[in-house]
Write an enzyme that holds these catalytic residues in place. Sequence first.
Site, PDB file in Angstrom:
ATOM      1  N   TRP A  92      22.753  22.032  46.408  1.00  0.00           N
ATOM      2  CA  TRP A  92      23.619  21.089  47.222  1.00  0.00           C
ATOM      3  C   TRP A  92      23.726  19.682  46.464  1.00  0.00           C
ATOM      4  CZ3 TRP A  92      21.859  16.569  49.164  1.00  0.00           C
ATOM      5  CH2 TRP A  92      20.577  16.508  49.638  1.00  0.00           C
ATOM      6  N   GLU A 103      31.583  17.320  48.952  1.00  0.00           N
ATOM      7  CA  GLU A 103      31.593  15.764  49.254  1.00  0.00           C
ATOM      8  C   GLU A 103      32.034  14.892  48.406  1.00  0.00           C
ATOM      9  OE1 GLU A 103      27.958  14.722  51.148  1.00  0.00           O
ATOM     10  OE2 GLU A 103      26.943  16.898  51.004  1.00  0.00           O
ATOM     11  N   LYS A 127      22.830  10.412  57.883  1.00  0.00           N
ATOM     12  CA  LYS A 127      22.079   9.975  59.046  1.00  0.00           C
ATOM     13  C   LYS A 127      23.124   8.824  59.695  1.00  0.00           C
ATOM     14  CE  LYS A 127      17.992   9.149  57.346  1.00  0.00           C
ATOM     15  NZ  LYS A 127      17.861  10.211  56.213  1.00  0.00           N
ATOM     16  N   HIS A 138      11.170   7.603  47.911  1.00  0.00           N
ATOM     17  CA  HIS A 138      10.455   8.059  48.611  1.00  0.00           C
ATOM     18  C   HIS A 138       9.278   8.685  47.684  1.00  0.00           C
ATOM     19  CE1 HIS A 138      12.616   8.275  52.714  1.00  0.00           C
ATOM     20  NE2 HIS A 138      11.703   7.242  52.658  1.00  0.00           N
ATOM     21  N   TYR A 190      13.337  15.895  48.611  1.00  0.00           N
ATOM     22  CA  TYR A 190      14.054  17.078  47.931  1.00  0.00           C
ATOM     23  C   TYR A 190      13.711  16.474  46.292  1.00  0.00           C
ATOM     24  CZ  TYR A 190      17.981  13.947  48.301  1.00  0.00           C
ATOM     25  OH  TYR A 190      19.101  13.036  48.453  1.00  0.00           O
ATOM     26  N   LEU A 245      15.896  13.134  41.646  1.00  0.00           N
ATOM     27  CA  LEU A 245      15.555  11.587  41.544  1.00  0.00           C
ATOM     28  C   LEU A 245      16.674  11.130  42.749  1.00  0.00           C
ATOM     29  CD1 LEU A 245      13.250   9.378  41.043  1.00  0.00           C
ATOM     30  CD2 LEU A 245      15.463   8.570  39.451  1.00  0.00           C
ATOM     31  N   HIS A 246      16.542  10.206  43.690  1.00  0.00           N
ATOM     32  CA  HIS A 246      17.452   9.650  44.656  1.00  0.00           C
ATOM     33  C   HIS A 246      16.828   8.385  45.133  1.00  0.00           C
ATOM     34  CE1 HIS A 246      15.243  12.282  47.140  1.00  0.00           C
ATOM     35  NE2 HIS A 246      15.706  11.648  48.127  1.00  0.00           N
ATOM     36  N   HIS A 254      17.312   5.174  48.104  1.00  0.00           N
ATOM     37  CA  HIS A 254      17.811   4.955  49.494  1.00  0.00           C
ATOM     38  C   HIS A 254      18.415   3.425  49.361  1.00  0.00           C
ATOM     39  CE1 HIS A 254      15.717   8.402  51.328  1.00  0.00           C
ATOM     40  NE2 HIS A 254      15.023   8.308  50.025  1.00  0.00           N
TER      41      HIS A 254
END
Lengths: 318, 318
Positions: A156, A166, A188, A249, A254, A257-258, A260
């Site tokens: 995804w 998306e 969210k 985080h 998951y 690398l991401h 927030h």
Amino acid sequence: MAQPGDKRKREDEVENGGAGESVTSAGAEHPLSGFKLRSVLRESARDKTIFLHGQVSDEDAVVILERAPFQADTVSRLLADDPTLRLQLKNDIYGVYHLSPPPQLNEVKATIIRPATEKHIKKYLRQELQLISETGDDYRSITLPFIQSQSFSIQWVYNILEKKAEADRIVHENPDPALGFILLPDFKWNQKQVDDLYLIAICHPRGIKSLRDLNGDHLPLLKNILQEGQAAILERYGVHGHQLRIYLHYQPSYYHLHVHFVALGHEAPGITVERAHLLSDVIQNLELDAQYYRTRTLTYALRVDEPLLQRFRDAGRG
Amino acid sequence: MAQPGDKRKREDEVENGGAGESVTSAGAEHPLSGFKLRSVLRESARDKTIFLHGQVSDEDAVVILERAPFQADTVSRLLADDPTLRLQLKNDIYGVYHLSPPPQLNEVKATIIRPATEKHIKKYLRQELQLISETGDDYRSITLPFIQSQSFSIQWVYNILEKKAEADRIVHENPDPALGFILLPDFKWNQKQVDDLYLIAICHPRGIKSLRDLNGDHLPLLKNILQEGQAAILERYGVHGHQLRIYLHYQPSYYHLHVHFVALGHEAPGITVERAHLLSDVIQNLELDAQYYRTRTLTYALRVDEPLLQRFRDAGRG
């Protein structure tokens, strides 16, 4: 963030509530008919919520009760016409009272899951947490093999990066395959107000599983995410970088690398010191020591029923 | 932590409620007589609280409304006898309803401050936050002179260290003047359950104002606090070190080095990534670079009305 699977989406819809409202039909069986409480799974005095395991007509049910937030436009009616107050304490200018508002101004939201499986019940059961101190060696000998054995699907994520999903939600993209990323709203966030603004930057390069894989070579990528992410959010939403908590985080949910981007005033889950790492700190640490996150002991919390914790215990490290 | 001043203590008493309860006397003026809402000062959908500024008989008043937590021993009565449910959403096994409990099971706590001064009103007004990125130079040219100009009294800390106050509350002491500390329960903790266990370690050496003053020489002190603090809490309360979040604040609320020991599951204020620094991370950072906290850019949030933020703005850094 975008999450795979129907289950999660269905729950989001339930959380957010439906468009219309109707009244329980008179003929149908009452959804709580003869409810018997088996146990309190979890409760939060702060959130005014309680999670119950009970039985309705011999079926297991989970019932979640949550008191309603106050609404600015109806709160005056609570205090009008000299409502009955029961005095608890009076001291100088301070008084504490108990007020019993009319039922229509004091609803409780009841979420009923029925029939509930063992898995539902376990999901809402309060789980003890335990801190892990993961050394660099622990990561390589325990955590990394565990991640690899789980073969978590991140298709995804690739769908987003390849514009197969998306694409209409993208707020900003730097398309460089090594130094670029896509910024989009987290699921969210309903995007209706910036108080709880929440976006995610997903990096284009693949194979950076987490903080642990970062080294000095990734500094240009991280700086792009920080600078361009802030600029895009200022332009689109009018929220300045100094009003954003920008963090990674560890452990992430998951392993691609991401980062927030969350409104500073929003108490999102996972902003606590043992889970969140400010991107500005990550950049500074890598500037100080390019191998910082390979050698560092990282502290994080695991639920006592998580398989990774068992791996640590098996290795005599939990 | 122990806090000086009567004002704080009085508020704590109000927060915790009084021992007895009574009913508002019929003859007295109603404490909300003719209440007129002026403004909503702050609200929290998560906490189910709202802070109002209003007028009662031409006096300013602050009214704080908070819905009651659920109680495990009465929650069954909410769900018994097929209560009226208004359906909001039904999807497969998930249903969301609105429930209107009887008033006695659905109270609101109303705290009334009257007459309220401008200061009370400002105290409860929602304050915007802003992140500051404080370089080492900013600390020396802006923050340190500000701290020195405020001459915050920490006599109450010295009273604890000299056993002139709170000596009966000490849980553990290492009396070494350079490497020792005193561990005692924080005033926020009522010591009745370990779910929200909260202790503070106050170091014996004086003059270490905060994280910024730490260098490699302080490693033995910090390691004593970490190890002996954990051991003392295990012995006294049966709570293991891996169930404790152990951290420092930057900025701290008073400028004498102290460390927070808090139950991992307790969402205490100030455990967010931009305020808390895990003691284990602080130790590792000083081992990596003895000058880490002198040179480091530290990120923290200030309320927009805080004088320190004005100092940063005056210096062109806010």
